[in-house]
Design an enzyme around this catalytic site. Structure first.
Site, PDB file in Angstrom:
ATOM      1  N   TYR A 135       4.242  17.182 -11.284  1.00  0.00           N
ATOM      2  CA  TYR A 135       3.943  16.882  -9.877  1.00  0.00           C
ATOM      3  C   TYR A 135       4.808  15.717  -9.414  1.00  0.00           C
ATOM      4  CZ  TYR A 135       0.904  15.709  -5.849  1.00  0.00           C
ATOM      5  OH  TYR A 135       0.398  15.440  -4.609  1.00  0.00           O
ATOM      6  N   LYS A 164       5.216  21.025  -8.894  1.00  0.00           N
ATOM      7  CA  LYS A 164       4.718  20.826  -7.535  1.00  0.00           C
ATOM      8  C   LYS A 164       5.599  19.772  -6.886  1.00  0.00           C
ATOM      9  CE  LYS A 164       0.825  19.159  -4.771  1.00  0.00           C
ATOM     10  NZ  LYS A 164      -0.507  18.525  -4.794  1.00  0.00           N
TER      11      LYS A 164
END
Length: 295
Positions: A135, A164
């Site tokens: 992420y 992400k």
């Protein structure tokens, strides 16, 4: 694990009486995401105020979410810790309670170099067999990882299998897609970039928006994947003002205000976060009335 589509983010309700986590209302939040037909649920991200929970609260929210979801969709547990030891501890706990995946963002006081970041993720991967979503969220975590470096980790650290991207730069997503020949799944983490990201090849969209606007994010995702470009643009621009608003106003405060507007008060955010101002609350109310009249 093959995860795609809309990954819904629950907020963490707090009791107005004692300030503790309100698990009865957490169940309602999760039920709302199910009604919105999300494809996975990601607990304990920024929308869930994970950084403001005690260790025991964090564990209880993670465990409750896994048990309540009960394998109806995959559960992703967010991990963002200053130390590798604490991140490893939470990764192990996520595995023990039956989570399906962990989403790891490097949270730092000191600026970490790529070798330190690599070893951080490698240590987490070695501690648990759970799939790891890398992420990148520089605005919150203070670290900005390049597409090249994140792909290096995916290719060289077991269990790291998807990304992400929340930097707000659409070129990052183009680079991830191009450099990986479209083989590495990546997810959009910027609400107001949803249309661009999905058209750039994103496998899904991580968002708290379904908490308040139901299936509309799902409709947008489906329209893009089905090549219905005009419909996708129309759906996106219907949502755009709202998506931009909840990010700029603070996800936790905005979503909790929205629940109250829609008749399900779940408490406010935890200090130092503050509730929306009355002006912002009314702005959100107007947007939701308009959006929900479209469904």
């Amino acid at each position: 694990m093959n995860v795609s589509g809309i990954i819904g983010y629950p907020v963490t309700p707090f009791s107005d009486v004692n300030g503790h986590v309100d698990f009865e209302n957490l169940a309602q939040v999760i039920d709302t995401l199910f009604s919105a037909e999300v494809d996975a649920i990601a607990a304990l991200g920024s929308a869930g105020e994970a950084a403001y929970l005690t260790e025991i609260e964090w564990q209880k929210v993670a465990e409750y979410t896994v048990k309540y979801v009960n394998s109806r969709v995959p559960v992703v547990i967010g991990i963002a810790e200053l130390t590798t030891a604490q991140a490893v501890k939470r990764a192990k706990y996520a595995y023990e309670i039956g989570a399906d995946m962990i989403m790891v963002s490097p949270f730092s006081y000191y600026q970490l170099d790529e070798d330190e970041l690599f070893r951080h993720y490698e240590s987490i991967s070695n501690a648990t067999p759970l799939p790891i979503m890398i992420y990148n969220n520089p605005a919150t975590c203070g670290i900005d990882m390049s597409p090249q470096f994140m792909l290096k980790m995916v290719n060289n650290i077991k269990n790291t299998c998807m990304i992400k991207e929340s930097s707000g730069d659409i070129q990052r997503m183009h680079k991830i897609y191009n450099l990986s020949n479209g083989q590495i799944p990546f997810f959009n983490g910027c609400n107001h970039m949803a249309l661009e990201a999905l058209n750039a090849g994103a496998s899904g969209w991580c968002t708290a928006a379904p908490c308040l606007i139901g299936k509309q994010p799902k409709y947008l995702f489906d329209a893009v994947k089905q090549g219905e470009n005009e419909k996708a643009r129309e759906l996106f621009y219907q949502q755009y003002e709202f998506l931009e608003f909840i990010v700029h106003s603070g996800l936790a405060a905005a979503v909790k205000s929205g629940f109250s507007i829609q008749g399900t008060p779940i408490g406010g955010p935890r200090k130092p976060l503050l509730p929306l101002t009355e002006f912002s609350h009314q702005q959100l109310k107007t947007m939701l009335l308009k959006l929900n009249s479209l469904t």
